[in-house]
Design an enzyme around this catalytic site. Sequence first.
Site, PDB file in Angstrom:
ATOM      1  N   THR A  39       0.818  -1.217   0.000  1.00 43.24           N
ATOM      2  CA  THR A  39       0.000   0.000   0.000  1.00 43.24           C
ATOM      3  C   THR A  39       0.844   1.256   0.000  1.00 43.24           C
ATOM      4  OG1 THR A  39      -1.813  -1.114   1.097  1.00 43.24           O
ATOM      5  CG2 THR A  39      -1.730   1.263   1.362  1.00 43.24           C
ATOM      6  N   TYR A  53      -8.290   0.576  -3.123  1.00 38.07           N
ATOM      7  CA  TYR A  53      -7.197   1.061  -3.968  1.00 38.07           C
ATOM      8  C   TYR A  53      -6.431  -0.147  -4.464  1.00 38.07           C
ATOM      9  CZ  TYR A  53      -4.811  -0.105   0.307  1.00 38.07           C
ATOM     10  OH  TYR A  53      -4.372  -0.794   1.407  1.00 38.07           O
ATOM     11  N   THR A 119       1.638  -4.159   4.214  1.00 33.55           N
ATOM     12  CA  THR A 119       1.459  -4.382   5.657  1.00 33.55           C
ATOM     13  C   THR A 119       1.067  -5.821   5.995  1.00 33.55           C
ATOM     14  OG1 THR A 119      -0.851  -3.683   5.552  1.00 33.55           O
ATOM     15  CG2 THR A 119       0.781  -2.000   6.142  1.00 33.55           C
ATOM     16  N   ASP A 120       0.460  -6.530   5.025  1.00 29.82           N
ATOM     17  CA  ASP A 120      -0.098  -7.853   5.360  1.00 29.82           C
ATOM     18  C   ASP A 120       0.950  -8.838   5.878  1.00 29.82           C
ATOM     19  OD1 ASP A 120      -2.526  -6.868   4.607  1.00 29.82           O
ATOM     20  OD2 ASP A 120      -2.736  -8.065   2.791  1.00 29.82           O
ATOM     21  N   LYS A 192       0.637  -7.147  12.766  1.00 34.06           N
ATOM     22  CA  LYS A 192      -0.487  -6.317  12.315  1.00 34.06           C
ATOM     23  C   LYS A 192      -1.721  -6.781  13.087  1.00 34.06           C
ATOM     24  CE  LYS A 192      -2.895  -4.895   8.067  1.00 34.06           C
ATOM     25  NZ  LYS A 192      -3.019  -5.130   6.621  1.00 34.06           N
ATOM     26  N   GLU A 313      -1.152 -27.766  28.070  1.00 31.43           N
ATOM     27  CA  GLU A 313      -2.396 -28.187  27.406  1.00 31.43           C
ATOM     28  C   GLU A 313      -2.292 -29.609  26.854  1.00 31.43           C
ATOM     29  OE1 GLU A 313      -5.997 -28.268  25.407  1.00 31.43           O
ATOM     30  OE2 GLU A 313      -5.384 -26.749  26.869  1.00 31.43           O
TER      31      GLU A 313
HETATM   32  N1  ASP Z   1      -2.513  -6.017   0.756  1.00 31.91           N
HETATM   33  C1  ASP Z   1      -1.572  -4.962   1.006  1.00 31.91           C
HETATM   34  C2  ASP Z   1      -0.186  -5.568   1.117  1.00 31.91           C
HETATM   35  O1  ASP Z   1       0.144  -6.160   2.087  1.00 31.91           O
HETATM   36  C3  ASP Z   1      -1.954  -4.214   2.207  1.00 31.91           C
HETATM   37  C4  ASP Z   1      -1.018  -3.125   2.650  1.00 31.91           C
HETATM   38  O2  ASP Z   1       0.079  -2.965   2.187  1.00 31.91           O
HETATM   39  O3  ASP Z   1      -1.433  -2.389   3.560  1.00 31.91           O
HETATM   40  O4  ASP Z   1       0.565  -5.461   0.221  1.00 31.91           O
END
Ligand code: ASP
Length: 356
Positions: A39, A53, A119-120, A192, A313
């Site tokens: 992103t 986006y 971010t993923d 995340k 467990e």
């Molecule tokens: N789907 C995107 C990615 O991980 C989400 C992001 O970058 O926030 O590339």
Amino acid sequence: MGKQSFKHWIGALAAAMLLAGSAFAQQKPNVVILATGGTIAGAGADVANSATYQSAKVPVDKLIAGIPQLANVANVRGEQVFQLGSESIRNEDLLTLGKRVSALVKQNDVDGVVITHGTDTTEETAYFLNLVVKTEKPIVVVASMRPGTAMSADGMLNLYNAVSVAGSKDAHGKGTLVVMNDTIHSGRDVSKMINIRPEAFQSPWGPLGMIVEGKNYWFRKLDKRHTTNSEFDIDQIDALPLVEIAYAGGNVNDTAYRAFANAGAKAIIHAAPGNGSVAKTLVPVLQELRGKGLQIIRSTHVNAGGFVLRNAEQPDDKYDWIVAHDLNPQKARILASVALTKTNDSKELQRVFWEY
Ligand code: ASP
């Protein structure tokens, strides 16, 4: 002053200015930005699109050109390693990236490396680099929750901060870092936790520090082994074995576990609720798969500080299973993949899970 001596004087002045300019450039750290997509390189149709986006659109040179202030903190240059949404990053891509980072940090003219990322899977790549790149130099992974085209986009400041941290002397020896939302996280701990909002990234045991207007404020150190103190080295790794994650909740059955075993997985991360719980119908299945040589690694998908205790467990000693300690399933997959390049001994693997 005669025409000739005026010319001479102007020439000397220009030369002095050039020298002073290059001395200033030399004082600044050299930071390389490796772009991988996400992103932070995304673009939406409208400024109101903060969540709708396309990621991985903007090339690295444009990202750098969009923040002229980067030149105030470092001599920056960029390389496009790949251009992907990070959910599409594969083990081969991780190896390509890791080897490039490793080569760069060996260069005397590189003081730090920044990786722009989606971010993923930021938490996976950052943890991977933390395990396998041998360097004291700062490696900083950065991302953004909103594309650059959106109102209140977070990528510009995140990238500026990341470059600043990567060029900092006081960021040396701290392992791979993730800089998001003014916060400096350890790549080992960070995750995340929210899939919307700029404060998405959190570390269950707390961040390492903060960055405010180019100054780092440190609060703690990572106690786990990393980078120069790691037994793993990207320069020695050419492939990662298949490790799969099976997600367990209520009404769980053995389909995914058996399919992963048939596909040749060397280990299965049992992504469980609670303390790595195993449904009673699954216990004999996991015992059977362990008997066939697969490593069974109990992890938890409890957010914000999940922690699997050995022999609590389930009787892990008796079944010869491994616990993932505090690592979430996706981080456990990374560590298992890296560790399996060196050993398939379950006791050794458990040691690695305690130490890293
Ligand atoms: N789907 C995107 C990615 O991980 C989400 C992001 O970058 O926030 O590339």
